[in-house]
Design a protein around this motif. Structure first.
Motif, mmCIF file in Angstrom:
data_model
loop_
_atom_site.group_PDB
_atom_site.id
_atom_site.type_symbol
_atom_site.label_atom_id
_atom_site.label_comp_id
_atom_site.label_asym_id
_atom_site.label_seq_id
_atom_site.Cartn_x
_atom_site.Cartn_y
_atom_site.Cartn_z
ATOM 1 N N GLY A 54 35.127 44.437 29.289
ATOM 2 C CA GLY A 54 36.487 44.594 29.571
ATOM 3 C C GLY A 54 37.106 43.249 30.106
ATOM 4 O O GLY A 54 38.046 43.007 29.888
ATOM 5 N N LEU A 55 36.464 42.963 31.405
ATOM 6 C CA LEU A 55 36.791 41.799 32.202
ATOM 7 C C LEU A 55 36.624 40.506 31.151
ATOM 8 O O LEU A 55 37.480 39.624 31.203
ATOM 9 C CB LEU A 55 36.016 41.727 33.222
ATOM 10 N N ILE A 56 35.662 40.366 30.415
ATOM 11 C CA ILE A 56 35.507 39.308 29.651
ATOM 12 C C ILE A 56 36.450 39.105 28.428
ATOM 13 O O ILE A 56 37.160 38.102 28.227
ATOM 14 C CB ILE A 56 34.254 39.194 28.988
ATOM 15 N N VAL A 57 36.903 40.285 27.939
ATOM 16 C CA VAL A 57 37.816 40.313 26.684
ATOM 17 C C VAL A 57 39.240 40.178 27.208
ATOM 18 O O VAL A 57 40.022 39.400 26.591
ATOM 19 C CB VAL A 57 37.751 41.603 25.916
ATOM 20 N N GLY A 58 39.461 40.771 28.255
ATOM 21 C CA GLY A 58 40.776 40.735 29.065
ATOM 22 C C GLY A 58 40.932 39.147 29.713
ATOM 23 O O GLY A 58 42.096 38.584 29.416
ATOM 24 N N GLY A 59 40.024 38.569 30.205
ATOM 25 C CA GLY A 59 40.196 37.237 30.611
ATOM 26 C C GLY A 59 40.201 36.045 29.418
ATOM 27 O O GLY A 59 41.076 35.082 29.808
ATOM 28 N N LEU A 60 39.443 36.257 28.313
ATOM 29 C CA LEU A 60 39.535 35.638 27.318
ATOM 30 C C LEU A 60 41.110 35.587 26.577
ATOM 31 O O LEU A 60 41.826 34.793 26.245
ATOM 32 C CB LEU A 60 38.508 35.615 26.152
ATOM 33 N N THR A 61 41.550 37.019 26.523
ATOM 34 C CA THR A 61 42.815 37.007 25.921
ATOM 35 C C THR A 61 44.057 36.615 26.778
ATOM 36 O O THR A 61 44.747 35.826 26.454
ATOM 37 C CB THR A 61 43.202 38.688 25.726
ATOM 38 N N PHE A 62 43.730 36.449 28.136
ATOM 39 C CA PHE A 62 44.709 36.040 29.076
ATOM 40 C C PHE A 62 44.770 34.233 28.644
ATOM 41 O O PHE A 62 45.825 33.541 28.533
ATOM 42 C CB PHE A 62 44.541 36.142 30.226
ATOM 43 N N LEU A 63 43.562 33.856 28.895
ATOM 44 C CA LEU A 63 43.303 32.288 28.647
ATOM 45 C C LEU A 63 43.641 31.760 27.404
ATOM 46 O O LEU A 63 44.047 30.446 27.190
ATOM 47 C CB LEU A 63 41.543 31.899 29.019
ATOM 48 N N SER A 64 43.574 32.596 26.469
ATOM 49 C CA SER A 64 44.289 32.132 25.110
ATOM 50 C C SER A 64 45.839 32.034 24.998
ATOM 51 O O SER A 64 46.108 31.724 23.932
ATOM 52 C CB SER A 64 43.729 32.941 24.080
ATOM 53 N N GLY A 65 46.501 32.269 26.102
ATOM 54 C CA GLY A 65 47.790 32.051 26.073
ATOM 55 C C GLY A 65 48.640 33.341 26.073
ATOM 56 O O GLY A 65 49.812 33.343 25.866
ATOM 57 N N GLY A 66 47.803 34.477 26.048
ATOM 58 C CA GLY A 66 48.505 35.775 26.021
ATOM 59 C C GLY A 66 49.192 36.161 27.410
ATOM 60 O O GLY A 66 48.739 35.414 28.526
ATOM 61 N N ALA A 67 50.025 36.870 27.568
ATOM 62 C CA ALA A 67 50.738 37.619 28.621
ATOM 63 C C ALA A 67 49.708 38.327 29.443
ATOM 64 O O ALA A 67 48.605 38.831 28.984
ATOM 65 C CB ALA A 67 52.032 38.214 28.583
ATOM 66 N N VAL A 68 50.033 38.774 30.669
ATOM 67 C CA VAL A 68 49.018 39.697 31.452
ATOM 68 C C VAL A 68 48.894 41.159 30.856
ATOM 69 O O VAL A 68 47.879 41.498 30.808
ATOM 70 C CB VAL A 68 49.436 39.555 32.949
ATOM 71 N N ALA A 69 50.302 41.688 30.547
ATOM 72 C CA ALA A 69 50.032 43.008 30.048
ATOM 73 C C ALA A 69 49.095 43.147 28.664
ATOM 74 O O ALA A 69 48.320 44.046 28.815
ATOM 75 C CB ALA A 69 51.365 43.419 29.787
ATOM 76 N N PRO A 70 49.372 42.323 27.751
ATOM 77 C CA PRO A 70 48.539 42.467 26.671
ATOM 78 C C PRO A 70 46.787 42.167 26.769
ATOM 79 O O PRO A 70 46.211 42.762 26.183
ATOM 80 C CB PRO A 70 48.707 41.327 25.376
ATOM 81 N N ALA A 71 46.754 41.355 27.905
ATOM 82 C CA ALA A 71 45.361 41.013 28.342
ATOM 83 C C ALA A 71 44.662 42.040 28.914
ATOM 84 O O ALA A 71 43.453 42.633 28.773
ATOM 85 C CB ALA A 71 45.252 39.821 29.166
ATOM 86 N N VAL A 72 45.304 42.934 29.852
ATOM 87 C CA VAL A 72 45.156 44.283 30.690
ATOM 88 C C VAL A 72 44.870 45.224 29.375
ATOM 89 O O VAL A 72 43.783 45.781 29.371
ATOM 90 C CB VAL A 72 46.039 44.621 31.417
ATOM 91 N N LEU A 73 45.515 45.150 28.377
ATOM 92 C CA LEU A 73 45.694 46.405 27.455
ATOM 93 C C LEU A 73 44.348 45.937 26.502
ATOM 94 O O LEU A 73 43.490 46.906 26.264
ATOM 95 C CB LEU A 73 46.907 46.211 26.538
#
Length: 53
Positions: free
Chosen positions: A16-35
């Motif tokens: 979950g941390l890896i997927v959330g971190g990669l989502t955030f680093l790809s330009g996503g906002a915090v809320a979608p990255a957490v989701l």
């Protein structure tokens, strides 16, 4: 809590941390990255449960 449960939950949190971190680093906002991270962790638990025995 058994060792099996602890290992499954620990690996699910790491996924979950890896997927959330990669989502955030790809330009996503915090809320979608957490989701995305929570979803990945939740979906991975049944899979890990059957793979790790």
């Amino acid at each position: 809590m058994t060792v099996h449960t602890a290992i499954v939950l620990l690996i699910a949190v790491v996924i979950g941390l890896i997927v959330g971190g990669l989502t955030f680093l790809s330009g996503g906002a915090v809320a979608p990255a957490v989701l995305a991270g929570l979803t990945a962790a939740g979906v991975s638990i049944p899979v890990l449960r059957t793979l790790i025995q």
